[in-house]
Scaffold this motif. Structure first.
Motif, PDB file in Angstrom:
ATOM      1  N   THR A  22       0.822  -1.208   0.000  1.00  0.00           N
ATOM      2  CA  THR A  22       0.000   0.000   0.000  1.00  0.00           C
ATOM      3  C   THR A  22       0.861   1.266   0.000  1.00  0.00           C
ATOM      4  OG1 THR A  22      -1.791  -1.129   1.146  1.00  0.00           O
ATOM      5  CG2 THR A  22      -1.776   1.271   1.283  1.00  0.00           C
ATOM      6  N   VAL A  23       1.891   1.276   0.823  1.00  0.00           N
ATOM      7  CA  VAL A  23       2.725   2.467   0.999  1.00  0.00           C
ATOM      8  C   VAL A  23       3.732   2.659  -0.139  1.00  0.00           C
ATOM      9  CG1 VAL A  23       4.517   3.472   2.493  1.00  0.00           C
ATOM     10  CG2 VAL A  23       2.454   2.512   3.497  1.00  0.00           C
ATOM     11  N   THR A  24       4.298   1.550  -0.656  1.00  0.00           N
ATOM     12  CA  THR A  24       5.373   1.675  -1.650  1.00  0.00           C
ATOM     13  C   THR A  24       4.961   1.276  -3.062  1.00  0.00           C
ATOM     14  OG1 THR A  24       6.225  -0.586  -1.381  1.00  0.00           O
ATOM     15  CG2 THR A  24       7.095   1.121   0.120  1.00  0.00           C
ATOM     16  N   SER A  25       3.923   0.496  -3.192  1.00  0.00           N
ATOM     17  CA  SER A  25       3.468  -0.140  -4.435  1.00  0.00           C
ATOM     18  C   SER A  25       4.358  -1.319  -4.820  1.00  0.00           C
ATOM     19  CB  SER A  25       3.343   0.844  -5.620  1.00  0.00           C
ATOM     20  OG  SER A  25       4.595   1.116  -6.218  1.00  0.00           O
ATOM     21  N   HIS A  26       5.367  -1.601  -4.025  1.00  0.00           N
ATOM     22  CA  HIS A  26       6.294  -2.689  -4.317  1.00  0.00           C
ATOM     23  C   HIS A  26       6.013  -3.891  -3.418  1.00  0.00           C
ATOM     24  CE1 HIS A  26       8.258   0.512  -6.385  1.00  0.00           C
ATOM     25  NE2 HIS A  26       8.901   0.994  -5.350  1.00  0.00           N
ATOM     26  N   PRO A  27       6.134  -5.114  -3.963  1.00  0.00           N
ATOM     27  CA  PRO A  27       5.950  -6.304  -3.133  1.00  0.00           C
ATOM     28  C   PRO A  27       7.167  -6.534  -2.238  1.00  0.00           C
ATOM     29  CG  PRO A  27       6.670  -6.965  -5.300  1.00  0.00           C
ATOM     30  CD  PRO A  27       6.461  -5.468  -5.348  1.00  0.00           C
ATOM     31  N   PRO A  45      13.491   2.370  -2.868  1.00  0.00           N
ATOM     32  CA  PRO A  45      13.077   3.766  -2.659  1.00  0.00           C
ATOM     33  C   PRO A  45      12.750   4.520  -3.939  1.00  0.00           C
ATOM     34  CG  PRO A  45      15.455   3.601  -2.523  1.00  0.00           C
ATOM     35  CD  PRO A  45      14.937   2.201  -2.743  1.00  0.00           C
ATOM     36  N   PHE A  46      12.555   3.808  -5.043  1.00  0.00           N
ATOM     37  CA  PHE A  46      12.259   4.431  -6.335  1.00  0.00           C
ATOM     38  C   PHE A  46      10.806   4.186  -6.721  1.00  0.00           C
ATOM     39  CE2 PHE A  46      16.497   2.280  -6.781  1.00  0.00           C
ATOM     40  CZ  PHE A  46      17.275   3.394  -6.528  1.00  0.00           C
ATOM     41  N   GLY A  47      10.213   5.135  -7.444  1.00  0.00           N
ATOM     42  CA  GLY A  47       8.886   4.924  -8.014  1.00  0.00           C
ATOM     43  C   GLY A  47       7.770   4.782  -6.997  1.00  0.00           C
ATOM     44  N   LEU A  48       7.865   5.514  -5.913  1.00  0.00           N
ATOM     45  CA  LEU A  48       6.844   5.441  -4.852  1.00  0.00           C
ATOM     46  C   LEU A  48       5.592   6.208  -5.266  1.00  0.00           C
ATOM     47  CD1 LEU A  48       9.246   6.158  -1.859  1.00  0.00           C
ATOM     48  CD2 LEU A  48       8.439   3.915  -2.662  1.00  0.00           C
ATOM     49  N   PRO A  49       4.412   5.745  -4.827  1.00  0.00           N
ATOM     50  CA  PRO A  49       3.177   6.437  -5.205  1.00  0.00           C
ATOM     51  C   PRO A  49       3.049   7.824  -4.571  1.00  0.00           C
ATOM     52  CG  PRO A  49       2.693   4.614  -3.717  1.00  0.00           C
ATOM     53  CD  PRO A  49       4.152   4.535  -4.053  1.00  0.00           C
ATOM     54  N   SER A  50       3.654   8.016  -3.409  1.00  0.00           N
ATOM     55  CA  SER A  50       3.674   9.339  -2.779  1.00  0.00           C
ATOM     56  C   SER A  50       4.979   9.459  -1.994  1.00  0.00           C
ATOM     57  CB  SER A  50       2.456   9.551  -1.876  1.00  0.00           C
ATOM     58  OG  SER A  50       2.394   8.550  -0.899  1.00  0.00           O
ATOM     59  N   PRO A  51       5.443  10.686  -1.789  1.00  0.00           N
ATOM     60  CA  PRO A  51       6.726  10.878  -1.114  1.00  0.00           C
ATOM     61  C   PRO A  51       6.741  10.318   0.305  1.00  0.00           C
ATOM     62  CG  PRO A  51       5.968  12.927  -2.120  1.00  0.00           C
ATOM     63  CD  PRO A  51       4.830  11.949  -2.194  1.00  0.00           C
ATOM     64  N   LEU A  52       7.860   9.724   0.664  1.00  0.00           N
ATOM     65  CA  LEU A  52       8.103   9.219   2.015  1.00  0.00           C
ATOM     66  C   LEU A  52       9.486   9.694   2.446  1.00  0.00           C
ATOM     67  CD1 LEU A  52       7.123   5.435   1.739  1.00  0.00           C
ATOM     68  CD2 LEU A  52       5.923   7.185   3.061  1.00  0.00           C
ATOM     69  N   PRO A  53       9.677   9.890   3.747  1.00  0.00           N
ATOM     70  CA  PRO A  53      11.041  10.156   4.203  1.00  0.00           C
ATOM     71  C   PRO A  53      11.894   8.911   3.936  1.00  0.00           C
ATOM     72  CG  PRO A  53       9.443  10.638   5.937  1.00  0.00           C
ATOM     73  CD  PRO A  53       8.707   9.942   4.839  1.00  0.00           C
ATOM     74  N   ILE A  54      13.071   9.126   3.375  1.00  0.00           N
ATOM     75  CA  ILE A  54      13.975   8.023   3.069  1.00  0.00           C
ATOM     76  C   ILE A  54      15.299   8.291   3.766  1.00  0.00           C
ATOM     77  CG2 ILE A  54      15.194   6.781   1.230  1.00  0.00           C
ATOM     78  CD1 ILE A  54      12.869   7.666  -0.639  1.00  0.00           C
ATOM     79  N   TYR A  55      15.814   7.241   4.397  1.00  0.00           N
ATOM     80  CA  TYR A  55      17.069   7.322   5.127  1.00  0.00           C
ATOM     81  C   TYR A  55      17.983   6.211   4.644  1.00  0.00           C
ATOM     82  CZ  TYR A  55      14.215  10.253   8.071  1.00  0.00           C
ATOM     83  OH  TYR A  55      13.370  11.245   8.515  1.00  0.00           O
TER      84      TYR A  55
END
Length: 152
Positions: free
Chosen positions: A89-94, A100-110
């Motif tokens: 739901t959050v990343t669109s990735h399984p 950290p690429f191609g996310l449906p909406s911005p997220l903080p990335i560390y």
């Protein structure tokens, strides 16, 4: 499709980076290291966490483990790993293809400093059999990540 969102992201922001698709699964650190001919620590695994109501991604070396004390000292609270459904739901990735690429909406990335020992790392690319080879510093730059020390 998750792989397609990564492909679109890279096309727009880093057209020189090619997605590597393998016939076999690279959904675990061990499988990915074998498939790409690197040591497990060079796999850049992406961990999806929630701190309170804030979702975030931590990209760390494949053999690194989150250190609860360091994490709490850095973020002020304990992180909770998302379950597989929440990850999609959050990343669109399984799970096994999270990056950290191609996310449906911005997220903080560390990015954890465990990645800094390598000039190049291999994160997944949105599916359980895809990845990219990318300079470590460029991974952080391309994703807008901040460097942290939250792993053992």
């Amino acid at each position: 499709m998750s792989l397609e969102s990564v492909r679109a992201f890279l096309h727009a922001h880093a057209p020189d980076i090619e997605i590597i698709e393998t016939a076999e699964s690279s959904s675990t650190v061990a499988l990915a290291a074998e498939a790409h001919g690197v040591e497990p620590a060079q796999i850049a695994k992406t961990i999806c966490l929630r701190v309170g109501e804030q979702m975030m991604l931590v990209v760390a070396g494949g053999t690194a483990r989150l250190d609860n004390r360091k994490f709490k000292d850095t973020f002020g609270a304990k992180g909770r790993m998302l379950d597989a459904e929440e990850v999609v739901t959050v990343t669109s990735h399984p799970v096994g293809g999270v990056c950290p690429f191609g996310l449906p909406s911005p997220l903080p990335i560390y990015c954890d400093i465990s990645l800094k020992r390598f000039d190049e790392v291999v994160p997944a690319a949105g599916s359980t059999n895809s990845a990219v080879r990318i300079a470590t510093g460029r991974l952080a730059e391309l994703t807008g990540a901040s460097w942290v020390d939250v792993c053992q």
